[in-house]
Scaffold this active site. Sequence first.
Site, PDB file in Angstrom:
ATOM      1  N   ASP A  37       0.883  -1.182  -0.035  1.00 37.14           N
ATOM      2  CA  ASP A  37      -0.084   0.299   0.094  1.00 37.14           C
ATOM      3  C   ASP A  37       1.003   1.225  -0.051  1.00 37.14           C
ATOM      4  O   ASP A  37       2.118   1.183   0.428  1.00 37.14           O
ATOM      5  CB  ASP A  37      -1.059   0.016   1.039  1.00 37.14           C
ATOM      6  N   LYS A  59      -0.741   4.967  -4.834  1.00 37.62           N
ATOM      7  CA  LYS A  59      -0.595   5.986  -5.521  1.00 37.62           C
ATOM      8  C   LYS A  59       0.779   6.287  -6.353  1.00 37.62           C
ATOM      9  O   LYS A  59       0.878   6.596  -7.106  1.00 37.62           O
ATOM     10  CB  LYS A  59      -1.345   7.320  -5.062  1.00 37.62           C
ATOM     11  N   MET A 176      -8.028  10.397   8.270  1.00 35.10           N
ATOM     12  CA  MET A 176      -8.285  10.974   7.087  1.00 35.10           C
ATOM     13  C   MET A 176      -9.217  12.514   7.132  1.00 35.10           C
ATOM     14  O   MET A 176     -10.245  12.395   6.372  1.00 35.10           O
ATOM     15  CB  MET A 176      -8.994   9.904   6.121  1.00 35.10           C
TER      16      MET A 176
HETATM   17  N1  SAH Z   1      -4.546   1.287   8.741  1.00 37.97           N
HETATM   18  C1  SAH Z   1      -4.069   2.753   9.061  1.00 37.97           C
HETATM   19  C2  SAH Z   1      -5.066   3.781   8.632  1.00 37.97           C
HETATM   20  C3  SAH Z   1      -5.215   3.810   7.211  1.00 37.97           C
HETATM   21  S1  SAH Z   1      -5.989   5.200   6.642  1.00 37.97           S
HETATM   22  C4  SAH Z   1      -3.391   2.957  10.596  1.00 37.97           C
HETATM   23  O1  SAH Z   1      -3.995   1.734  11.236  1.00 37.97           O
HETATM   24  O2  SAH Z   1      -2.709   3.585  10.696  1.00 37.97           O
HETATM   25  C5  SAH Z   1      -5.048   6.317   6.075  1.00 37.97           C
HETATM   26  C6  SAH Z   1      -4.854   7.418   7.216  1.00 37.97           C
HETATM   27  O3  SAH Z   1      -4.186   6.865   8.149  1.00 37.97           O
HETATM   28  C7  SAH Z   1      -4.135   8.777   6.609  1.00 37.97           C
HETATM   29  O4  SAH Z   1      -5.205   9.774   5.996  1.00 37.97           O
HETATM   30  C8  SAH Z   1      -4.067   9.286   8.088  1.00 37.97           C
HETATM   31  O5  SAH Z   1      -5.026   9.766   8.539  1.00 37.97           O
HETATM   32  C9  SAH Z   1      -3.510   8.135   8.710  1.00 37.97           C
HETATM   33  N2  SAH Z   1      -2.169   7.799   8.933  1.00 37.97           N
HETATM   34  C10 SAH Z   1      -1.555   6.664   8.570  1.00 37.97           C
HETATM   35  N3  SAH Z   1      -0.046   6.850   8.534  1.00 37.97           N
HETATM   36  C11 SAH Z   1       0.188   8.005   9.392  1.00 37.97           C
HETATM   37  C12 SAH Z   1       1.220   8.560   9.722  1.00 37.97           C
HETATM   38  N4  SAH Z   1       2.550   8.020   9.839  1.00 37.97           N
HETATM   39  N5  SAH Z   1       0.877   9.640  10.371  1.00 37.97           N
HETATM   40  C13 SAH Z   1      -0.256  10.381  10.503  1.00 37.97           C
HETATM   41  N6  SAH Z   1      -1.281   9.652  10.156  1.00 37.97           N
HETATM   42  C14 SAH Z   1      -1.204   8.386   9.386  1.00 37.97           C
END
Ligand code: SAH
Length: 258
Positions: A37, A59, A176
């Site tokens: 991903d 992407k 998000m």
């Molecule tokens: N499964 C992931 C979430 C996926 S949805 C998890 O458990 O973290 C994608 C969202 O996760 C992004 O839009 C953001 O809000 C958050 N996200 C993912 N990685 C991040 C990071 N390193 N720092 C801050 N937000 C993050």
Amino acid sequence: MRSPGTCTLVGAGPGDPELLTLQAVKAIQAATVLLVDDLVDDAVLAWARPGARIVHVGKRGGCRSTPQAFIERLMIRAVRNGEQVVRLKGGDPFIFGRGGEEVEHLRAAGITCRVVNGITAGLAAVTSLGVPLTHREHAHGVLFVTGHARAGNGNPDWPALARCAHEARLTLVVYMGVAGVQAIETGLLQGLPPGTPVAVVQQASLPQQRHAVATLGALAGTVARQKLASPAVIIVGDVLAGLAACAQAPAEVRTGAA
Ligand code: SAH
């Protein structure tokens, strides 16, 4: 006879490869095919064995993200071809990662998928600020909420979430949410005081991490002024009170993990 294929959904954590679990590392090392991903940091792929096929399905791999149905077909085909398939997802696969949907589709195709947890971004974000998600004095629980729902599925009911967080003393962690931050602020202000501490943490756990601490009433303005962008999580609640008290009004921005 060809050895049977396997499928493992692996949480890659928030970015810092040191935050991978041992189970995740072992699964990545054993993989012959990795479907990766967007939010998975490249450093995590250093654990892959030489010759493993790495397919970027986010992407960064192409101009647009790969349709979910195509990814699922790819996984099913690879498993049936006897591959050791690892599906690498940012954070935890079962927190807004569509991990649930993938497991269901694989199960419908007769394939059992193992799931390896990862550290979810919201947890890494608060930890990087040195605050907890729960606290006996400030927060009795946590709500993980998505800032934007699937098209046609309705947006989160921010006033209801705010009332619930206020009355039950819960920390809100919004994923998000940056693109819709103005609507989130307006909605949450219908159930939470404007002085409620908030933090926005971008790229938690990575060297390029940035964060801002502000109050709910100044949330959208802070995001705009400090140009905070995705991937970021928004934390709302009194667990941040100590930080908010130290922050210079109206907001403080720092770069790098705290
Ligand atoms: N499964 C992931 C979430 C996926 S949805 C998890 O458990 O973290 C994608 C969202 O996760 C992004 O839009 C953001 O809000 C958050 N996200 C993912 N990685 C991040 C990071 N390193 N720092 C801050 N937000 C993050």
